[in-house]
Design a protein around this motif. Structure first.
Motif, mmCIF file in Angstrom:
data_model
loop_
_atom_site.group_PDB
_atom_site.id
_atom_site.type_symbol
_atom_site.label_atom_id
_atom_site.label_comp_id
_atom_site.label_asym_id
_atom_site.label_seq_id
_atom_site.Cartn_x
_atom_site.Cartn_y
_atom_site.Cartn_z
ATOM 1 N N LYS A 156 0.834 -1.218 0.000
ATOM 2 C CA LYS A 156 0.000 0.000 0.000
ATOM 3 C C LYS A 156 0.864 1.262 0.000
ATOM 4 N N ASP A 183 -6.439 11.596 3.344
ATOM 5 C CA ASP A 183 -6.524 10.258 3.950
ATOM 6 C C ASP A 183 -7.698 10.287 4.929
ATOM 7 N N PRO A 184 -8.916 9.914 4.460
ATOM 8 C CA PRO A 184 -10.106 10.023 5.319
ATOM 9 C C PRO A 184 -10.174 8.953 6.403
ATOM 10 N N ALA A 225 -7.404 7.744 8.539
ATOM 11 C CA ALA A 225 -5.966 8.015 8.673
ATOM 12 C C ALA A 225 -5.245 7.228 9.761
ATOM 13 N N GLY A 253 2.969 5.759 8.915
ATOM 14 C CA GLY A 253 1.677 5.551 8.274
ATOM 15 C C GLY A 253 1.585 6.446 7.052
ATOM 16 N N ALA A 254 0.446 6.403 6.372
ATOM 17 C CA ALA A 254 0.278 7.205 5.156
ATOM 18 C C ALA A 254 0.525 8.688 5.439
ATOM 19 N N GLU A 301 -9.957 10.951 11.052
ATOM 20 C CA GLU A 301 -10.017 9.678 11.782
ATOM 21 C C GLU A 301 -11.210 9.717 12.727
ATOM 22 N N LEU A 302 -12.039 8.655 12.689
ATOM 23 C CA LEU A 302 -13.263 8.630 13.502
ATOM 24 C C LEU A 302 -13.027 8.161 14.937
ATOM 25 N N HIS A 303 -12.156 7.177 15.120
ATOM 26 C CA HIS A 303 -11.920 6.610 16.460
ATOM 27 C C HIS A 303 -11.342 7.700 17.365
ATOM 28 N N PRO A 350 -10.135 1.810 4.648
ATOM 29 C CA PRO A 350 -10.892 1.567 5.881
ATOM 30 C C PRO A 350 -10.456 0.280 6.574
ATOM 31 N N GLU A 394 -14.192 -3.397 9.276
ATOM 32 C CA GLU A 394 -14.613 -4.114 10.482
ATOM 33 C C GLU A 394 -16.136 -4.188 10.618
ATOM 34 N N GLU A 424 -19.318 -3.188 5.398
ATOM 35 C CA GLU A 424 -18.335 -2.165 5.013
ATOM 36 C C GLU A 424 -17.939 -2.229 3.523
#
Ligand SMILES: C[S@@+](CC[C@H](N)C(=O)[O-])C[C@H]1O[C@@H](n2cnc3c(N)ncnc32)[C@H](O)[C@@H]1O
Length: 262
Positions: A18, A39-40, A42, A98-99, A117-119, A164, A167, A171
């Motif tokens: 990747k 990077d949506p 991330a 990471g990216a 990043e959502l988390h 993504p 998970e 998805e």
């Protein structure tokens, strides 16, 4: 509730493929200014080996360390490996970028890096790792609802990485809808979509469904490995709006990388 942490997997063979492709694309697309990388999904953007998530599976041992310990001839792979050394201050390798970090090391100060990043904990890590950089924007939203806003936020040449965690049960369908909807609005963006090959029907269905979207200039790369010791037995990518010469260069390099993991 999201439980995936990229630290469990950072630097594994899928990350190698990747991020090699990502670095190639960043280097070749950034020549058109202004340029934005999005990077949506991330993650934390950088992964120290001593991190407790990295320590758990140590997937980097059979991933990036295998590449770093072998002789590489392809110049584009060398560009990617140089960035890993740079991220480690050219000292002993103790983190995998990471990216977000690859983008920061590849792009110019006037290029924009848009991370999301959502988390909530991972978002805080991302912020801590990157917020001091004036060309980096960081959000904490649902990528599926907000990608079009991220793309519309500037007029520039863009590369969007769709990476993504897969998970959620639905998805794969969410990714298909996201691409269909986003591409219909922004046809000139370069999209790179990653997926894991879990040797399950759902992987093949995802590939078939993606190709059935019939998006112009879609390039499909599928890499099958054997005995990876991971649940994942391969990985793949769709790249939309890739130039023919770039496809050739990427394929040549991937052939060399695949030999290392066979
Ligand atoms: C595979 S990791 C990202 C790795 C990163 N792109 C890289 O290459 O270094 C996927 C990330 O997406 C995040 N994520 C999952 N669902 C999301 C959503 N709906 N919106 C934004 N982020 C999400 C996960 O929390 C996880 O950190």
């Amino acid at each position: 509730m999201l439980s995936y942490r990229h630290g469990f997997h950072a630097g594994n063979f899928a990350d190698v493929f990747k991020h090699f492709i990502l670095v190639y694309l960043l280097n070749h697309l950034k020549t058109k200014k202004p340029f934005t990388f999005i990077d949506p999904f991330a993650g934390a953007g950088t992964y120290p080996f001593e991190d407790k998530f990295m320590q758990k599976n140590k997937e980097y041992l059979t991933g990036i360390l295998k590449v770093l310990n072998n002789k590489i001839t392809d110049l584009y792979i060398k560009d990617y490996l140089d960035l890993i050394h740079l991220a480690n201050n050219n000292k002993k390798i103790s983190l995998y970028p990471g990216a977000a970090q690859f983008a920061l090391l590849t792009l110019d100060k006037k290029d924009t890096i848009y991370l999301n990043e959502l988390h909530s904990n991972e978002y805080l890590n991302l912020k801590k790792n990157f917020e001091g950089n004036s060309n980096v924007k960081i959000d904490n939203t649902d990528a599926y609802s907000n990608l079009t806003k991220m793309i519309a936020s500037s007029k520039s040449q863009k590369l969007v990485l769709i990476d993504p965690s897969y998970e959620l049960k639905n998805e794969y369908d969410k990714v298909l809808k996201l691409i269909k909807h986003t591409y219909s609005q922004f046809k000139d963006v370069c999209y790179m979509i990653w997926y894991p090959d879990l040797k399950q029907d759902k992987t093949q269905k995802f590939v078939d469904d993606f190709l059935n979207l019939e998006i112009e200039n879609t390039n499909h790369i599928h890499i099958e490995l054997k005995n990876t010791n991971l649940r994942m037995q391969g990985t793949g990518f769709f790249i939309i709006n890739l130039l023919k010469q770039d496809k050739q260069n990427i394929d040549n390099a991937l052939n060399e990388l695949v030999q290392l993991f066979k």
